[in-house]
Design a protein around this motif. Sequence first.
Motif, PDB file in Angstrom:
ATOM      1  N   ARG B 253       0.754  -1.168   0.157  1.00  0.00           N
ATOM      2  CA  ARG B 253       0.165   0.084  -0.012  1.00  0.00           C
ATOM      3  C   ARG B 253       0.914   1.431   0.121  1.00  0.00           C
ATOM      4  NH1 ARG B 253      -4.123  -3.029   2.844  1.00  0.00           N
ATOM      5  NH2 ARG B 253      -3.166  -2.587   5.120  1.00  0.00           N
ATOM      6  N   SER B 254       2.036   1.260   0.354  1.00  0.00           N
ATOM      7  CA  SER B 254       2.774   2.275   0.801  1.00  0.00           C
ATOM      8  C   SER B 254       4.420   2.539  -0.112  1.00  0.00           C
ATOM      9  CB  SER B 254       3.207   2.509   2.279  1.00  0.00           C
ATOM     10  OG  SER B 254       4.061   1.442   2.829  1.00  0.00           O
ATOM     11  N   HIS B 255       4.285   1.121  -0.744  1.00  0.00           N
ATOM     12  CA  HIS B 255       5.594   1.126  -1.692  1.00  0.00           C
ATOM     13  C   HIS B 255       5.456   0.873  -3.126  1.00  0.00           C
ATOM     14  CE1 HIS B 255       7.761   0.421   2.156  1.00  0.00           C
ATOM     15  NE2 HIS B 255       8.959   0.285   1.422  1.00  0.00           N
ATOM     16  N   PRO B 256       6.257   1.598  -3.779  1.00  0.00           N
ATOM     17  CA  PRO B 256       5.907   1.481  -5.455  1.00  0.00           C
ATOM     18  C   PRO B 256       6.116   0.247  -5.989  1.00  0.00           C
ATOM     19  CG  PRO B 256       8.090   2.586  -4.929  1.00  0.00           C
ATOM     20  CD  PRO B 256       7.395   2.379  -3.590  1.00  0.00           C
ATOM     21  N   ILE B 257       6.964  -0.712  -5.340  1.00  0.00           N
ATOM     22  CA  ILE B 257       7.416  -1.959  -5.877  1.00  0.00           C
ATOM     23  C   ILE B 257       6.551  -2.874  -5.134  1.00  0.00           C
ATOM     24  CG2 ILE B 257       8.862  -3.765  -6.188  1.00  0.00           C
ATOM     25  CD1 ILE B 257      11.099  -1.741  -6.146  1.00  0.00           C
ATOM     26  N   GLN B 258       5.548  -3.866  -6.001  1.00  0.00           N
ATOM     27  CA  GLN B 258       4.501  -4.688  -5.409  1.00  0.00           C
ATOM     28  C   GLN B 258       5.080  -6.084  -5.351  1.00  0.00           C
ATOM     29  OE1 GLN B 258       1.244  -3.453  -4.622  1.00  0.00           O
ATOM     30  NE2 GLN B 258       2.762  -1.740  -4.606  1.00  0.00           N
ATOM     31  N   TRP B 259       5.126  -6.591  -4.121  1.00  0.00           N
ATOM     32  CA  TRP B 259       5.620  -7.919  -3.962  1.00  0.00           C
ATOM     33  C   TRP B 259       4.339  -8.701  -3.425  1.00  0.00           C
ATOM     34  CZ3 TRP B 259      10.527  -9.554  -4.777  1.00  0.00           C
ATOM     35  CH2 TRP B 259      11.682  -8.539  -4.943  1.00  0.00           C
ATOM     36  N   ARG B 260       4.397  -9.681  -4.177  1.00  0.00           N
ATOM     37  CA  ARG B 260       3.294 -11.022  -3.948  1.00  0.00           C
ATOM     38  C   ARG B 260       3.933 -12.311  -3.766  1.00  0.00           C
ATOM     39  NH1 ARG B 260      -0.788 -10.731  -8.199  1.00  0.00           N
ATOM     40  NH2 ARG B 260       1.094 -10.878  -9.496  1.00  0.00           N
TER      41      ARG B 260
END
Lengths: 118, 349
Positions: B253-260
Amino acid sequence: MERSLFEKYGGFAVISRIVMDLYDRLLEDDDVGPFFENVDLPRIVDHQTQFVSALMGGPASFTDEQIRRLHERLDINDAHFDQLKVLLAETLGDHGVAPEDIDTVAQAFEQRRGLVVG
Amino acid sequence: MSIEAINEQLLRAIGVGVALLDLRELRFRFFNDTFREWFGDVEIGQTLTDLFPEFDVAAMRDAFKDSVRFTTEASFRLRRRTMTIAVTIDSAEEGGEPIAVLVCQNISRIKELEAMIDSYSMMVERNTREIKREKEQVEKLLLNMMPRSVYEEYKSFGVVTPRLYEDVAVLCLDFAGFSEFVVENDAGVVVSELNDIYTAFDRIGDQFGCERIKTVGDTYITVAGMPDPADSASSSIANAAVRFVRYLEQRNRSHPIQWRCRVGVSQGAVIGSVVGVQKYIYDVFGPAVIEASQLRQLAQPMHIVGTRAFIQALPDPCSSEPVGTLDLGGKEPEEVFALTGRLDAAEGA
């Protein structure tokens, strides 16, 4: 791990005698003795203890920068350095250090000539 | 030669400095050869303070009120050498005259040896401190690689006996789209992101008694119930898994890079051992690790997949839904499930 000369020759129990003997010879010597003319006893002894320990791989190490700073205010020339080298080799020899080990120490000492001779 | 003459010879030649002074004016009346050797320019008739300007006459007079002896130390230079002498002065009488018998012992060598021992002690102490610091760094490094009990065994015996742990819960995790992410981003960014996430995972795992075993690229493996067995091993792993997902949701929610992440959880036997001779690591492998890895492959991004047995055995009830079947070495492929509900314990965490 390779044993240092400091360990090989019996650690501080033996090296301490070499330090004291070298101290006597330095003070008696008219070439290098004057450098210690006005230095306090504890400082001279401390210096010699660390000097011999470092050269023989004991628990002391000087960086080149420290050696340079220690000697920069002293007017030491090549003859003084050579004389100390002679005294060091004689002292080590008199305390039963093998010739090849004296060479090793002398080489280590020689490598620092440029830092000591002003 | 008379006895007196012999005595005088002895007194003159002895390695102790001896002098006699009249006590009133403290003038020298006699000194032996050793005394003259040390204080070359001394003459009969000179006063003690001519020789030792620093000498504390008042202290000596004070001492003589209650005692016949006064002791002190004096230092002076003899050529280039600092000489230190221990001085004992006894008050006596000779022919009705008060005299002082001054005896000096050369303790220069003792002082020199003391200075050398001080110097050497300081060197050794400094060395000891450095060695201690290095030892702590090595210990820290090894504790990053293996559980403490394994490290203790390694430290004591130099080897680690491979051990079979019968009942260990294992979590195996990786990230969806990791290969593409590595190609598209700067290496520094990749590593910094992974460091950030793995540090958070380690902290979360710690809270539930999990022991992180290793990370290989984007694969993260942590276990519970080893080296010491724990009844709550599966619960620890499930709780950690839920919170890993929760942490990433918040982070995204607060980082540009999304980790899943995709998570597989399992329970069973593993072998734990130090593997490798020169470049060794502590590793766990075995049925439970393989199973967790296979289950992870069936997980959708941000899902946790486990076997029916694993989910049913959890102490906290949680809902789940089937996500497919997997050949887990049984007679037939087994149905496996994704945790869909929250574990009760994870609420509000």
